[in-house]
Design a protein around this motif. Sequence first.
Motif, PDB file in Angstrom:
ATOM      1  N   ILE A 165       0.808  -1.219   0.000  1.00 37.89           N
ATOM      2  CA  ILE A 165       0.000   0.000   0.000  1.00 37.89           C
ATOM      3  C   ILE A 165       0.846   1.276   0.000  1.00 37.89           C
ATOM      4  O   ILE A 165       0.313   2.363  -0.219  1.00 37.89           O
ATOM      5  CB  ILE A 165      -1.006   0.021   1.175  1.00 37.89           C
ATOM      6  N   THR A 166       2.157   1.141   0.235  1.00 44.37           N
ATOM      7  CA  THR A 166       3.016   2.311   0.078  1.00 44.37           C
ATOM      8  C   THR A 166       3.617   2.377  -1.330  1.00 44.37           C
ATOM      9  O   THR A 166       4.396   3.272  -1.626  1.00 44.37           O
ATOM     10  CB  THR A 166       4.162   2.325   1.111  1.00 44.37           C
ATOM     11  N   GLY A 167       3.256   1.409  -2.182  1.00 47.00           N
ATOM     12  CA  GLY A 167       3.651   1.490  -3.579  1.00 47.00           C
ATOM     13  C   GLY A 167       4.927   0.770  -3.959  1.00 47.00           C
ATOM     14  O   GLY A 167       5.485   1.037  -5.021  1.00 47.00           O
ATOM     15  N   VAL A 168       5.418  -0.152  -3.116  1.00 50.44           N
ATOM     16  CA  VAL A 168       6.564  -0.974  -3.506  1.00 50.44           C
ATOM     17  C   VAL A 168       6.041  -2.046  -4.461  1.00 50.44           C
ATOM     18  O   VAL A 168       5.166  -2.835  -4.098  1.00 50.44           O
ATOM     19  CB  VAL A 168       7.237  -1.632  -2.290  1.00 50.44           C
ATOM     20  N   ARG A 169       6.555  -2.085  -5.660  1.00 52.03           N
ATOM     21  CA  ARG A 169       5.989  -2.935  -6.709  1.00 52.03           C
ATOM     22  C   ARG A 169       6.239  -4.422  -6.446  1.00 52.03           C
ATOM     23  O   ARG A 169       7.211  -4.802  -5.789  1.00 52.03           O
ATOM     24  CB  ARG A 169       6.531  -2.523  -8.079  1.00 52.03           C
ATOM     25  N   ASP A 170       5.356  -5.248  -7.019  1.00 53.59           N
ATOM     26  CA  ASP A 170       5.407  -6.680  -6.744  1.00 53.59           C
ATOM     27  C   ASP A 170       6.633  -7.363  -7.329  1.00 53.59           C
ATOM     28  O   ASP A 170       6.949  -8.487  -6.972  1.00 53.59           O
ATOM     29  CB  ASP A 170       4.133  -7.378  -7.243  1.00 53.59           C
ATOM     30  N   GLY A 171       7.356  -6.693  -8.227  1.00 54.04           N
ATOM     31  CA  GLY A 171       8.571  -7.274  -8.779  1.00 54.04           C
ATOM     32  C   GLY A 171       9.778  -7.128  -7.874  1.00 54.04           C
ATOM     33  O   GLY A 171      10.834  -7.694  -8.161  1.00 54.04           O
ATOM     34  N   HIS A 172       9.630  -6.379  -6.765  1.00 56.29           N
ATOM     35  CA  HIS A 172      10.766  -6.209  -5.863  1.00 56.29           C
ATOM     36  C   HIS A 172      11.116  -7.548  -5.215  1.00 56.29           C
ATOM     37  O   HIS A 172      10.221  -8.297  -4.788  1.00 56.29           O
ATOM     38  CB  HIS A 172      10.433  -5.176  -4.774  1.00 56.29           C
ATOM     39  N   PRO A 173      12.402  -7.881  -5.119  1.00 54.08           N
ATOM     40  CA  PRO A 173      12.808  -9.185  -4.576  1.00 54.08           C
ATOM     41  C   PRO A 173      12.239  -9.498  -3.197  1.00 54.08           C
ATOM     42  O   PRO A 173      11.838 -10.636  -2.928  1.00 54.08           O
ATOM     43  CB  PRO A 173      14.336  -9.081  -4.537  1.00 54.08           C
ATOM     44  N   LEU A 174      12.190  -8.490  -2.311  1.00 58.22           N
ATOM     45  CA  LEU A 174      11.688  -8.769  -0.969  1.00 58.22           C
ATOM     46  C   LEU A 174      10.189  -9.040  -0.994  1.00 58.22           C
ATOM     47  O   LEU A 174       9.704  -9.920  -0.276  1.00 58.22           O
ATOM     48  CB  LEU A 174      11.998  -7.603  -0.021  1.00 58.22           C
ATOM     49  N   ARG A 175       9.443  -8.317  -1.815  1.00 61.60           N
ATOM     50  CA  ARG A 175       8.009  -8.602  -1.925  1.00 61.60           C
ATOM     51  C   ARG A 175       7.789 -10.011  -2.452  1.00 61.60           C
ATOM     52  O   ARG A 175       6.877 -10.716  -2.024  1.00 61.60           O
ATOM     53  CB  ARG A 175       7.324  -7.584  -2.842  1.00 61.60           C
ATOM     54  N   LYS A 176       8.620 -10.455  -3.380  1.00 61.78           N
ATOM     55  CA  LYS A 176       8.503 -11.818  -3.890  1.00 61.78           C
ATOM     56  C   LYS A 176       8.758 -12.836  -2.782  1.00 61.78           C
ATOM     57  O   LYS A 176       8.045 -13.843  -2.671  1.00 61.78           O
ATOM     58  CB  LYS A 176       9.502 -12.038  -5.033  1.00 61.78           C
ATOM     59  N   ARG A 177       9.780 -12.568  -1.955  1.00 64.06           N
ATOM     60  CA  ARG A 177      10.087 -13.483  -0.855  1.00 64.06           C
ATOM     61  C   ARG A 177       8.935 -13.552   0.145  1.00 64.06           C
ATOM     62  O   ARG A 177       8.569 -14.640   0.617  1.00 64.06           O
ATOM     63  CB  ARG A 177      11.360 -13.035  -0.130  1.00 64.06           C
ATOM     64  N   LEU A 178       8.356 -12.396   0.461  1.00 56.86           N
ATOM     65  CA  LEU A 178       7.252 -12.365   1.414  1.00 56.86           C
ATOM     66  C   LEU A 178       6.035 -13.093   0.865  1.00 56.86           C
ATOM     67  O   LEU A 178       5.387 -13.868   1.575  1.00 56.86           O
ATOM     68  CB  LEU A 178       6.895 -10.913   1.752  1.00 56.86           C
ATOM     69  N   ASP A 179       5.721 -12.842  -0.402  1.00 59.89           N
ATOM     70  CA  ASP A 179       4.565 -13.507  -1.023  1.00 59.89           C
ATOM     71  C   ASP A 179       4.789 -15.028  -1.075  1.00 59.89           C
ATOM     72  O   ASP A 179       3.852 -15.809  -0.861  1.00 59.89           O
ATOM     73  CB  ASP A 179       4.324 -12.963  -2.427  1.00 59.89           C
ATOM     74  N   LYS A 180       6.011 -15.447  -1.372  1.00 61.42           N
ATOM     75  CA  LYS A 180       6.321 -16.878  -1.418  1.00 61.42           C
ATOM     76  C   LYS A 180       6.132 -17.497  -0.036  1.00 61.42           C
ATOM     77  O   LYS A 180       5.569 -18.610   0.084  1.00 61.42           O
ATOM     78  CB  LYS A 180       7.759 -17.093  -1.895  1.00 61.42           C
ATOM     79  N   TYR A 181       6.592 -16.798   0.999  1.00 60.86           N
ATOM     80  CA  TYR A 181       6.443 -17.332   2.353  1.00 60.86           C
ATOM     81  C   TYR A 181       4.974 -17.480   2.727  1.00 60.86           C
ATOM     82  O   TYR A 181       4.567 -18.485   3.317  1.00 60.86           O
ATOM     83  CB  TYR A 181       7.143 -16.437   3.367  1.00 60.86           C
ATOM     84  N   LEU A 182       4.156 -16.481   2.374  1.00 62.43           N
ATOM     85  CA  LEU A 182       2.739 -16.525   2.720  1.00 62.43           C
ATOM     86  C   LEU A 182       2.021 -17.643   1.969  1.00 62.43           C
ATOM     87  O   LEU A 182       1.017 -18.187   2.470  1.00 62.43           O
ATOM     88  CB  LEU A 182       2.080 -15.176   2.428  1.00 62.43           C
ATOM     89  N   LEU A 183       2.519 -18.005   0.778  1.00 62.86           N
ATOM     90  CA  LEU A 183       1.901 -19.065  -0.002  1.00 62.86           C
ATOM     91  C   LEU A 183       2.373 -20.459   0.409  1.00 62.86           C
ATOM     92  O   LEU A 183       1.585 -21.403   0.487  1.00 62.86           O
ATOM     93  CB  LEU A 183       2.186 -18.859  -1.496  1.00 62.86           C
ATOM     94  N   THR A 184       3.667 -20.575   0.689  1.00 63.41           N
ATOM     95  CA  THR A 184       4.260 -21.894   0.907  1.00 63.41           C
ATOM     96  C   THR A 184       4.739 -22.133   2.326  1.00 63.41           C
ATOM     97  O   THR A 184       4.975 -23.278   2.716  1.00 63.41           O
ATOM     98  CB  THR A 184       5.446 -22.100  -0.046  1.00 63.41           C
ATOM     99  N   GLY A 185       4.960 -21.057   3.085  1.00 67.43           N
ATOM    100  CA  GLY A 185       5.482 -21.216   4.444  1.00 67.43           C
ATOM    101  C   GLY A 185       6.984 -21.357   4.495  1.00 67.43           C
ATOM    102  O   GLY A 185       7.569 -21.592   5.548  1.00 67.43           O
ATOM    103  N   THR A 186       7.637 -21.195   3.316  1.00 71.93           N
ATOM    104  CA  THR A 186       9.099 -21.263   3.254  1.00 71.93           C
ATOM    105  C   THR A 186       9.637 -19.992   2.649  1.00 71.93           C
ATOM    106  O   THR A 186       8.970 -19.338   1.845  1.00 71.93           O
ATOM    107  CB  THR A 186       9.562 -22.459   2.406  1.00 71.93           C
ATOM    108  N   VAL A 187      10.863 -19.645   3.026  1.00 69.48           N
ATOM    109  CA  VAL A 187      11.493 -18.427   2.521  1.00 69.48           C
ATOM    110  C   VAL A 187      12.083 -18.702   1.149  1.00 69.48           C
ATOM    111  O   VAL A 187      12.777 -19.695   0.980  1.00 69.48           O
ATOM    112  CB  VAL A 187      12.579 -17.943   3.492  1.00 69.48           C
TER     113      VAL A 187
END
Length: 322
Positions: A300-322
Amino acid sequence: MSKGKGRQVEPMVLLPPMPNPSAGSANPSASLSSLWGYLLPALNHIVRSPTNSTEKAPVIDISYHMGIHTATYNYFTMQVEAVSTHKERERLTPSGTDLYEHIDKYYAEVAQELLLGAPEDDSSLIQFIIPCFNRYAAGAHSVNRLLNYVNRHYVKRAVDEDRGWLTLSDIFDAVAKAIQDGDTKEKITNKLKERRMEELKKWGWDEGGTSEQLTRAESCAEAASPLDRVVPLSALALRRFRTEFMEPLLAVPKLKGNKRRKAGTHGKAPNLPKGRLARADVDVEERRRLVTELANAMCITGVRDGHPLRKRLDKYLLTGTV
């Protein structure tokens, strides 16, 4: 304090409403400096005051609230009336620009102050960011309502003049390729709307979604826009939190010298340096909650979904692994 089921919850202590400051015979709408001097105590109380409730911003007295609304309205009205001709209005900077820029600068300073208070220990960084962001966002939401006349008078007009988060020049090339000879104005307008929806899909909007989802996606897109774009005050605050707080923490340190990638990594670079936020870690028991809240704050602050950290966070929320 005891732990477990018997844990007691600390009572929420809310600050009393801030009273309307005495302005004497001075007219707060007489000039920008007068208006800003009248607004600033309210902004500081709502955005900066310490409170143990990060979800609800401190409030101001109703008479102060009405006084700010009236002073802001009168200031804009006086600016318009001071310009005598239509040609002169077109030549001058649109009324409200000065106040809008002051608010933008204010949020930049607040976000910079918050960054200075960040802990040096990366392990406690996320625990600092979440309540810090929640408190900031709550204050920004309250200010957005307080100064809604700025949105209605200045921001709406700027968007109508193609100075908003998504301009015609942003989407013209893509739309121009799809325009065919004989297309009516209505067809071209529909293609522009379709292109806009494509941009909003990048922020979580899906066709058939609710109006709340659409509003959230547009707010994220506004916060992700460049600093020269005019956006509502709520998005303005979130954008400054991104540029002055999040991005410095996400910045990757530069490698010294000409260091080459080690052989045997098969095209990967696991040992490259990371930004402070990417290095932060949390306790396993509270990891999912903090990751969820951090991912939400970044979005919501506008960090785009292609950012590496956002990808890591989304992966963790989906799979439970980093």
